[in-house]
Design a protein around this motif. Structure first.
Motif, PDB file in Angstrom:
ATOM      1  N   GLN A  30       0.843  -1.193   0.000  1.00 10.25           N
ATOM      2  CA  GLN A  30       0.000   0.000   0.000  1.00 10.25           C
ATOM      3  C   GLN A  30       0.880   1.246   0.000  1.00 10.25           C
ATOM      4  OE1 GLN A  30      -3.358  -0.471  -0.091  1.00 10.25           O
ATOM      5  NE2 GLN A  30      -3.800   1.701  -0.290  1.00 10.25           N
ATOM      6  N   LEU A  31       0.602   2.177  -0.895  1.00 10.85           N
ATOM      7  CA  LEU A  31       1.407   3.387  -0.999  1.00 10.85           C
ATOM      8  C   LEU A  31       1.115   4.371   0.130  1.00 10.85           C
ATOM      9  CD1 LEU A  31       3.395   5.078  -2.842  1.00 10.85           C
ATOM     10  CD2 LEU A  31       1.312   6.165  -3.734  1.00 10.85           C
ATOM     11  N   LEU A  32      -0.169   4.588   0.420  1.00  9.28           N
ATOM     12  CA  LEU A  32      -0.582   5.615   1.364  1.00  9.28           C
ATOM     13  C   LEU A  32      -1.478   5.060   2.457  1.00  9.28           C
ATOM     14  CD1 LEU A  32      -1.611   8.377  -1.212  1.00  9.28           C
ATOM     15  CD2 LEU A  32       0.555   8.251   0.039  1.00  9.28           C
ATOM     16  N   ALA A  33      -1.374   5.650   3.642  1.00 16.66           N
ATOM     17  CA  ALA A  33      -2.342   5.393   4.705  1.00 16.66           C
ATOM     18  C   ALA A  33      -3.603   6.216   4.416  1.00 16.66           C
ATOM     19  CB  ALA A  33      -1.751   5.777   6.055  1.00 16.66           C
ATOM     20  N   PRO A  34      -4.736   5.876   5.021  1.00 21.02           N
ATOM     21  CA  PRO A  34      -5.970   6.632   4.770  1.00 21.02           C
ATOM     22  C   PRO A  34      -5.862   8.121   5.052  1.00 21.02           C
ATOM     23  CG  PRO A  34      -6.492   4.551   5.815  1.00 21.02           C
ATOM     24  CD  PRO A  34      -4.996   4.661   5.825  1.00 21.02           C
ATOM     25  N   ASP A  35      -4.937   8.534   5.948  1.00 20.89           N
ATOM     26  CA  ASP A  35      -4.780   9.961   6.232  1.00 20.89           C
ATOM     27  C   ASP A  35      -3.805  10.650   5.275  1.00 20.89           C
ATOM     28  OD1 ASP A  35      -2.326   9.007   7.051  1.00 20.89           O
ATOM     29  OD2 ASP A  35      -2.426   9.850   9.078  1.00 20.89           O
ATOM     30  N   GLY A  36      -3.323   9.902   4.266  1.00 24.99           N
ATOM     31  CA  GLY A  36      -2.423  10.473   3.276  1.00 24.99           C
ATOM     32  C   GLY A  36      -0.951  10.311   3.567  1.00 24.99           C
ATOM     33  N   THR A  37      -0.606   9.723   4.702  1.00 28.05           N
ATOM     34  CA  THR A  37       0.799   9.530   5.043  1.00 28.05           C
ATOM     35  C   THR A  37       1.448   8.507   4.111  1.00 28.05           C
ATOM     36  OG1 THR A  37       0.371  10.027   7.365  1.00 28.05           O
ATOM     37  CG2 THR A  37       2.403   8.827   6.861  1.00 28.05           C
ATOM     38  N   LEU A  38       2.637   8.829   3.620  1.00 29.75           N
ATOM     39  CA  LEU A  38       3.374   7.921   2.755  1.00 29.75           C
ATOM     40  C   LEU A  38       3.901   6.738   3.551  1.00 29.75           C
ATOM     41  CD1 LEU A  38       4.556   7.443  -0.104  1.00 29.75           C
ATOM     42  CD2 LEU A  38       6.592   8.691   0.663  1.00 29.75           C
ATOM     43  N   LEU A  39       3.681   5.509   3.048  1.00 34.22           N
ATOM     44  CA  LEU A  39       4.061   4.294   3.768  1.00 34.22           C
ATOM     45  C   LEU A  39       5.316   3.628   3.226  1.00 34.22           C
ATOM     46  CD1 LEU A  39       0.513   2.662   4.140  1.00 34.22           C
ATOM     47  CD2 LEU A  39       1.757   4.015   5.837  1.00 34.22           C
ATOM     48  N   VAL A  40       5.749   3.983   2.011  1.00 37.40           N
ATOM     49  CA  VAL A  40       6.892   3.301   1.395  1.00 37.40           C
ATOM     50  C   VAL A  40       7.878   4.321   0.845  1.00 37.40           C
ATOM     51  CG1 VAL A  40       5.557   1.261   0.806  1.00 37.40           C
ATOM     52  CG2 VAL A  40       5.752   3.114  -0.848  1.00 37.40           C
ATOM     53  N   LYS A  41       9.153   3.884   0.740  1.00 40.34           N
ATOM     54  CA  LYS A  41      10.215   4.701   0.164  1.00 40.34           C
ATOM     55  C   LYS A  41      11.185   3.742  -0.504  1.00 40.34           C
ATOM     56  CE  LYS A  41       9.877   7.578   4.311  1.00 40.34           C
ATOM     57  NZ  LYS A  41      10.600   8.019   5.534  1.00 40.34           N
ATOM     58  N   GLY A  42      11.223   3.731  -1.819  1.00 44.65           N
ATOM     59  CA  GLY A  42      12.119   2.802  -2.494  1.00 44.65           C
ATOM     60  C   GLY A  42      11.779   2.654  -3.958  1.00 44.65           C
ATOM     61  N   TRP A  43      12.151   1.474  -4.533  1.00 42.37           N
ATOM     62  CA  TRP A  43      11.944   1.263  -5.956  1.00 42.37           C
ATOM     63  C   TRP A  43      11.508  -0.173  -6.216  1.00 42.37           C
ATOM     64  CZ3 TRP A  43      14.720  -1.912  -9.458  1.00 42.37           C
ATOM     65  CH2 TRP A  43      15.788  -2.618  -8.895  1.00 42.37           C
ATOM     66  N   ALA A  44      11.035  -0.432  -7.445  1.00 43.99           N
ATOM     67  CA  ALA A  44      10.592  -1.776  -7.832  1.00 43.99           C
ATOM     68  C   ALA A  44      10.774  -1.961  -9.332  1.00 43.99           C
ATOM     69  CB  ALA A  44       9.135  -1.981  -7.451  1.00 43.99           C
ATOM     70  N   ARG A  45      10.886  -3.239  -9.739  1.00 45.66           N
ATOM     71  CA  ARG A  45      11.072  -3.579 -11.155  1.00 45.66           C
ATOM     72  C   ARG A  45       9.746  -3.596 -11.921  1.00 45.66           C
ATOM     73  NH1 ARG A  45      16.300  -5.884 -11.774  1.00 45.66           N
ATOM     74  NH2 ARG A  45      17.281  -6.069  -9.722  1.00 45.66           N
ATOM     75  N   LYS A  46       8.665  -3.537 -11.224  1.00 45.33           N
ATOM     76  CA  LYS A  46       7.346  -3.284 -11.784  1.00 45.33           C
ATOM     77  C   LYS A  46       6.565  -2.564 -10.693  1.00 45.33           C
ATOM     78  CE  LYS A  46       5.323  -7.742 -10.432  1.00 45.33           C
ATOM     79  NZ  LYS A  46       4.566  -8.911 -10.919  1.00 45.33           N
ATOM     80  N   ASN A  47       5.484  -1.931 -11.074  1.00 44.85           N
ATOM     81  CA  ASN A  47       4.772  -1.129 -10.085  1.00 44.85           C
ATOM     82  C   ASN A  47       3.969  -2.034  -9.161  1.00 44.85           C
ATOM     83  OD1 ASN A  47       3.091   0.659  -8.633  1.00 44.85           O
ATOM     84  ND2 ASN A  47       3.302   2.167 -10.239  1.00 44.85           N
ATOM     85  N   VAL A  48       4.468  -2.196  -7.933  1.00 40.54           N
ATOM     86  CA  VAL A  48       3.791  -3.019  -6.926  1.00 40.54           C
ATOM     87  C   VAL A  48       3.121  -2.148  -5.861  1.00 40.54           C
ATOM     88  CG1 VAL A  48       5.380  -4.953  -7.252  1.00 40.54           C
ATOM     89  CG2 VAL A  48       5.898  -3.213  -5.526  1.00 40.54           C
ATOM     90  N   PHE A  49       3.156  -0.834  -6.049  1.00 39.18           N
ATOM     91  CA  PHE A  49       2.625   0.079  -5.038  1.00 39.18           C
ATOM     92  C   PHE A  49       1.161   0.380  -5.335  1.00 39.18           C
ATOM     93  CE2 PHE A  49       7.170   1.181  -5.663  1.00 39.18           C
ATOM     94  CZ  PHE A  49       7.637   0.643  -4.475  1.00 39.18           C
ATOM     95  N   GLU A  50       0.299  -0.023  -4.434  1.00 39.73           N
ATOM     96  CA  GLU A  50      -1.139   0.127  -4.640  1.00 39.73           C
ATOM     97  C   GLU A  50      -1.564   1.559  -4.302  1.00 39.73           C
ATOM     98  OE1 GLU A  50      -2.726  -3.131  -2.292  1.00 39.73           O
ATOM     99  OE2 GLU A  50      -2.690  -4.423  -4.058  1.00 39.73           O
TER     100      GLU A  50
END
Length: 365
Positions: A30-50
């Motif tokens: 999950q990319l964001l918490a319901p309040d808009g806080t960013l949950l991840v910092k990094g990279w991926a070989r395909k987009n796995v960030f929901e």
């Protein structure tokens, strides 16, 4: 430098206090918490960030979304793009002559409102975004082995139609990065870049027709979902070409370099593509800050020595849109690149006469 221009402080690599950790994500997250806080910092070989667009912290222009396709050969650049910046957006098709600087066609259709026109949220997987805005129609369709683009609109009272078909090589990877901004835990910059897609098609404007061929034309997708600070600077360069190894076998090569956006301590948007696979390397910068010398030679340096390239500029595709409270000032410099790069296994590739670009952008948005 006038008051509308932004300043960038150049920090040499030797003065960096922290090297990049290059945190890679391989599972859906999950990319964001319901309040808009960013949950991840990094990279991926395909987009796995929901991405849930409803979680983005609200603001007049806080949520920015775009699908940006760039197609070019050694003569013409074609841009087909869609953007939604929360209060509205546009869909557009633009044709620029890279030898003369002439903008042959710049067809654009604007719209108001945040939720009427929404692109799909998985950029590097099969999906379709087909819509009509005013009298302009478009269809961005991604399948397992190909993408097709279609755009139909108007410019100066004449019909505009773009058709493009690009190959997606088997197991083609993309690079997705998520950068935080230290000023605000709800601010972030997430993009997916998918390159090395041989592309063919036509751009028709009235009686003018330009055909581009898969043999020497490539398409790159820049897909962004961001919530940024107001003032930003970035560099972005990418390119693709066929190269032949010592056995005479042809390979598809490309690179992606982007920097100066947010906090890069957990990832950099720097990688090589070789036969569809990503080879990750460290941070990149230019040897000299190019301000006011955009048409002089650009020397690129990487902290790990794996990207050693020089660009001799041939054309500065400069655009500057100033809305006073907002501005996009972009020097997109095309040129001839030469040098060498190193793959993950230590193989060094010599790159000769690659025609592509690197841009320097100052934004208030």
């Amino acid at each position: 430098m006038n008051n509308n221009e932004l300043k960038r402080t150049y920090i040499p690599f030797k003065d960096w206090k922290e090297k990049s950790k290059q945190i890679e994500y391989t599972e859906k997250t999950q990319l964001l918490a319901p309040d808009g806080t960013l949950l991840v910092k990094g990279w991926a070989r395909k987009n796995v960030f929901e991405y849930n667009r409803d979680y983005v912290k609200k603001g007049i222009t806080s949520r920015k979304e775009w699908d940006f396709y760039t197609i070019f050969d050694d003569e013409m650049q074609i841009l087909v793009s869609f953007a939604n910046i929360n209060i509205g957006g546009y869909v557009a098709a633009k044709l620029t002559n890279l030898k003369t600087g002439e903008i042959i066609c710049d067809s654009i259709q604007y719209f108001a409102g945040a939720n009427k026109h929404v692109s799909h949220s998985i950029p590097d997987a099969p999906g379709r975004f087909k819509d009509k805005i005013g009298k302009t129609e478009f269809d961005f369709h991604t399948k397992e082995t190909e993408r097709t683009l279609w755009y139909k609109g108007k410019f100066k009272g004449q019909n505009v139609e773009v058709t493009a078909e690009m190959d997606i090589p088997e197991n083609l990877e993309s690079i997705t990065t998520v950068f935080p901004f230290d000023e605000d835990k709800t601010k972030y910059f997430m993009t997916t870049k998918q390159l090395c897609m041989p592309c063919g098609g036509k751009f028709v404007f009235g009686d003018f027709e330009y055909e581009f061929l898969k043999e020497n034309s490539f398409c790159s997708l820049d897909w962004g979902r961001v919530n940024t600070i107001h003032k930003m600077v970035w560099y972005w360069g990418s390119g693709a070409q066929y190269i032949t190894d010592e056995k005479g076998e042809k390979h598809l090569f490309g690179f992606e370099i982007t920097w100066a956006i947010g906090n890069e301590s957990n990832a950099t948007e720097t990688c090589l593509f070789y036969d569809g696979k990503i080879h990750k390397f460290g941070a990149v910068d230019v040897e000299k800050f190019p301000k006011d010398r955009f048409m002089e030679q650009w020397k690129f340096i990487s902290e790990d020595g794996r990207f050693n390239m020089t660009m001799v500029p041939t054309f500065d595709n400069h655009s500057d849109v100033d809305f006073k409270v907002g501005r996009m000032n972009c020097h997109q410099v095309y040129g001839i690149w030469n040098g060498d790069v190193t793959l993950d296994d230590g193989t060094k590739l010599e790159i000769k006469d690659l025609f592509t670009f690197c841009e320097y952008v100052e934004n208030r948005w």
